[in-house]
Design a protein around this motif. Structure first.
Motif, PDB file in Angstrom:
ATOM      1  N   THR A  79    -154.709 -51.241  21.864  1.00 18.27           N
ATOM      2  CA  THR A  79    -154.116 -49.945  21.521  1.00 18.27           C
ATOM      3  C   THR A  79    -154.273 -48.937  22.645  1.00 18.27           C
ATOM      4  O   THR A  79    -153.338 -48.193  22.948  1.00 18.27           O
ATOM      5  CB  THR A  79    -154.765 -49.404  20.238  1.00 18.27           C
ATOM      6  OG1 THR A  79    -154.641 -50.376  19.212  1.00 18.27           O
ATOM      7  CG2 THR A  79    -154.111 -48.112  19.810  1.00 18.27           C
ATOM      8  N   ARG A  80    -155.411 -48.912  23.278  1.00 15.08           N
ATOM      9  CA  ARG A  80    -155.656 -47.946  24.345  1.00 15.08           C
ATOM     10  C   ARG A  80    -154.700 -48.173  25.521  1.00 15.08           C
ATOM     11  O   ARG A  80    -154.149 -47.226  26.065  1.00 15.08           O
ATOM     12  CB  ARG A  80    -157.104 -48.051  24.808  1.00 15.08           C
ATOM     13  CG  ARG A  80    -157.575 -46.869  25.648  1.00 15.08           C
ATOM     14  CD  ARG A  80    -159.051 -47.010  25.988  1.00 15.08           C
ATOM     15  NE  ARG A  80    -159.526 -45.842  26.691  1.00 15.08           N
ATOM     16  CZ  ARG A  80    -160.039 -44.765  26.118  1.00 15.08           C
ATOM     17  NH1 ARG A  80    -160.130 -44.717  24.786  1.00 15.08           N
ATOM     18  NH2 ARG A  80    -160.452 -43.737  26.822  1.00 15.08           N
ATOM     19  N   ALA A  81    -154.478 -49.438  25.883  1.00 13.47           N
ATOM     20  CA  ALA A  81    -153.550 -49.750  26.989  1.00 13.47           C
ATOM     21  C   ALA A  81    -152.120 -49.364  26.603  1.00 13.47           C
ATOM     22  O   ALA A  81    -151.356 -48.864  27.448  1.00 13.47           O
ATOM     23  CB  ALA A  81    -153.631 -51.231  27.325  1.00 13.47           C
ATOM     24  N   GLU A  82    -151.742 -49.584  25.348  1.00  9.71           N
ATOM     25  CA  GLU A  82    -150.392 -49.218  24.923  1.00  9.71           C
ATOM     26  C   GLU A  82    -150.210 -47.701  24.912  1.00  9.71           C
ATOM     27  O   GLU A  82    -149.138 -47.198  25.238  1.00  9.71           O
ATOM     28  CB  GLU A  82    -150.111 -49.797  23.529  1.00  9.71           C
ATOM     29  CG  GLU A  82    -149.900 -51.287  23.538  1.00  9.71           C
ATOM     30  CD  GLU A  82    -149.090 -51.744  22.339  1.00  9.71           C
ATOM     31  OE1 GLU A  82    -148.786 -50.891  21.471  1.00  9.71           O
ATOM     32  OE2 GLU A  82    -148.760 -52.929  22.279  1.00  9.71           O
ATOM     33  N   ILE A  83    -151.254 -46.989  24.521  1.00 11.03           N
ATOM     34  CA  ILE A  83    -151.160 -45.526  24.561  1.00 11.03           C
ATOM     35  C   ILE A  83    -150.935 -45.056  25.995  1.00 11.03           C
ATOM     36  O   ILE A  83    -150.094 -44.184  26.246  1.00 11.03           O
ATOM     37  CB  ILE A  83    -152.442 -44.891  23.972  1.00 11.03           C
ATOM     38  CG1 ILE A  83    -152.525 -45.173  22.475  1.00 11.03           C
ATOM     39  CG2 ILE A  83    -152.461 -43.394  24.234  1.00 11.03           C
ATOM     40  CD1 ILE A  83    -153.839 -44.740  21.843  1.00 11.03           C
TER      41      ILE A  83
ATOM     42  N   ARG B 227    -155.965 -38.036  32.769  1.00  8.49           N
ATOM     43  CA  ARG B 227    -157.019 -38.374  33.724  1.00  8.49           C
ATOM     44  C   ARG B 227    -157.213 -39.886  33.798  1.00  8.49           C
ATOM     45  O   ARG B 227    -157.434 -40.444  34.876  1.00  8.49           O
ATOM     46  CB  ARG B 227    -158.314 -37.676  33.330  1.00  8.49           C
ATOM     47  CG  ARG B 227    -159.429 -37.886  34.342  1.00  8.49           C
ATOM     48  CD  ARG B 227    -160.658 -37.072  33.994  1.00  8.49           C
ATOM     49  NE  ARG B 227    -160.440 -35.650  34.271  1.00  8.49           N
ATOM     50  CZ  ARG B 227    -160.331 -34.711  33.330  1.00  8.49           C
ATOM     51  NH1 ARG B 227    -160.376 -35.057  32.046  1.00  8.49           N
ATOM     52  NH2 ARG B 227    -160.153 -33.455  33.652  1.00  8.49           N
ATOM     53  N   GLU B 228    -157.129 -40.542  32.654  1.00 10.39           N
ATOM     54  CA  GLU B 228    -157.282 -42.002  32.672  1.00 10.39           C
ATOM     55  C   GLU B 228    -156.082 -42.679  33.336  1.00 10.39           C
ATOM     56  O   GLU B 228    -156.227 -43.751  33.936  1.00 10.39           O
ATOM     57  CB  GLU B 228    -157.459 -42.525  31.236  1.00 10.39           C
ATOM     58  CG  GLU B 228    -157.791 -43.991  31.194  1.00 10.39           C
ATOM     59  CD  GLU B 228    -158.437 -44.406  29.881  1.00 10.39           C
ATOM     60  OE1 GLU B 228    -158.158 -45.529  29.423  1.00 10.39           O
ATOM     61  OE2 GLU B 228    -159.209 -43.617  29.312  1.00 10.39           O
TER      62      GLU B 228
ATOM     63  N   LEU C 147    -155.146 -44.813  40.508  1.00 13.52           N
ATOM     64  CA  LEU C 147    -154.640 -44.394  41.815  1.00 13.52           C
ATOM     65  C   LEU C 147    -155.785 -43.901  42.693  1.00 13.52           C
ATOM     66  O   LEU C 147    -155.906 -44.306  43.861  1.00 13.52           O
ATOM     67  CB  LEU C 147    -153.589 -43.294  41.639  1.00 13.52           C
ATOM     68  CG  LEU C 147    -153.181 -42.540  42.903  1.00 13.52           C
ATOM     69  CD1 LEU C 147    -152.503 -43.474  43.893  1.00 13.52           C
ATOM     70  CD2 LEU C 147    -152.256 -41.369  42.548  1.00 13.52           C
ATOM     71  N   MET C 148    -156.635 -43.057  42.149  1.00 13.02           N
ATOM     72  CA  MET C 148    -157.744 -42.518  42.919  1.00 13.02           C
ATOM     73  C   MET C 148    -158.712 -43.628  43.325  1.00 13.02           C
ATOM     74  O   MET C 148    -159.232 -43.635  44.448  1.00 13.02           O
ATOM     75  CB  MET C 148    -158.471 -41.442  42.112  1.00 13.02           C
ATOM     76  CG  MET C 148    -157.571 -40.347  41.560  1.00 13.02           C
ATOM     77  SD  MET C 148    -156.578 -39.517  42.821  1.00 13.02           S
ATOM     78  CE  MET C 148    -157.841 -38.682  43.754  1.00 13.02           C
TER      79      MET C 148
END
Length: 289
Positions: free
Chosen positions: A8-12, A56-57, A62-63
């Motif tokens: 779920t977190r990756a889909e969000i 931020r996540e 990238l950072m």
């Protein structure tokens, strides 16, 4: 319609990135993200308490990519600028969607307090490429090289190897004071690119040295050496030669004959006879013969 969710977190994160790219960070709400996912707003809050935390996540990979690249480059005993530029292109290209979100809504940098971090990131990139004791001119070259490379990486999604190579080569040339990608050019010696252009002209039946300028326009040297130019030159020389002949009198038509009377003829004959006798010349058979 609810999605099949394995993470779920990756889909969000994926859906939020789509909406941020479409509408911008400021104009996208958590409610819209939840509706597109088919979950409740409370479920979304469980994973991300705020929209800023979600952004931020998204930006963190990238950072992390750029930080890892810079750490490795700064630890290296010897750095190859072209290879570093290629790795930098790859890092930006992998995170193209996030970069687009940041560029489309500059306020997100302030929202995440990333302005100072971005400037520090750029300073480290320049330090790797031109060193700590660089001049202002070197800094300008590095800015053009890295800025153009970033734009090229963002411009094309899933760039081909040819696009990547062209972008890296252009950045490397901007970075180098006197770029000579095909080797140093010695006085009196043809460079490979010019020799190839001359050979191409011979192979295609064109004029010797059929180099062309930008846009396929023949260079001045190629125009001067073309067969048509030679014919025009010979034609001009022929015209100038005729003009010189006319001015010198050679080949000029004789003046029209004047009316000659019998007295004039007799006078001319008598003058000729007098001159001949004075020099002791003898006419066989007398004047009649």
């Amino acid at each position: 319609m609810a999605r099949q969710r394995t993470d779920t977190r990756a889909e969000i994160r994926a859906v939020a990135l789509e909406l941020f790219a479409e509408k911008g960070f400021a104009k996208t709400s958590l409610r819209e993200i939840a509706e597109r996912l088919g979950i409740t707003k409370a479920a979304l809050y469980y994973h991300f308490p705020s929209k800023t935390d979600l952004l931020r996540e998204l930006v963190q990979p990238l950072m992390d990519d750029v930080a890892a690249l810079l750490d490795a480059a700064e630890r290296a005993d010897r750095l190859e600028p072209r290879a570093f530029l290629g790795d930098y292109f790859d890092a930006i290209s992998r995170n193209r969607a996030v970069f687009m979100v940041l560029l489309n809504d500059i306020g997100t940098l302030e929202e995440l307090d990333l302005v100072a971090e971005i400037f520090a990131w750029r300073g480290r990139v320049h330090g790797v490429l031109i060193g700590p004791g660089a001049t202002a001119v070197d800094a300008v070259r590095a800015t053009v090289a890295t800025g153009g490379l970033q734009d090229a990486a963002i411009l094309v999604a899933d760039p081909s190897p040819q696009v990547r190579e062209a972008a890296v080569e252009a950045a490397y040339r901007a970075l180098s004071p006197w770029p000579r990608p095909r080797g140093r050019h010695l006085p009196g010696r043809r460079t490979p690119c010019r020799s190839a252009a001359r050979q191409a002209g011979r192979d295609t039946g064109g004029p010797r040295g059929a180099e062309t300028a930008a846009g396929g326009v023949p260079s001045p040297a190629a125009v001067r050496r073309s067969p048509r130019a030679g014919e025009e030159k010979r034609s001009r020389e022929t015209v100038r030669g005729k003009q010189r002949i006319i001015r010198s009198g050679v080949g000029r038509s004789p003046p029209p004959a004047k009316n000659v009377t019998l007295a004039t003829v007799n006078g001319m004959a008598g003058k000729h006879l007098k001159n001949s006798l004075g020099r002791g010349r003898v006419f066989p058979g007398g004047l009649d013969g």
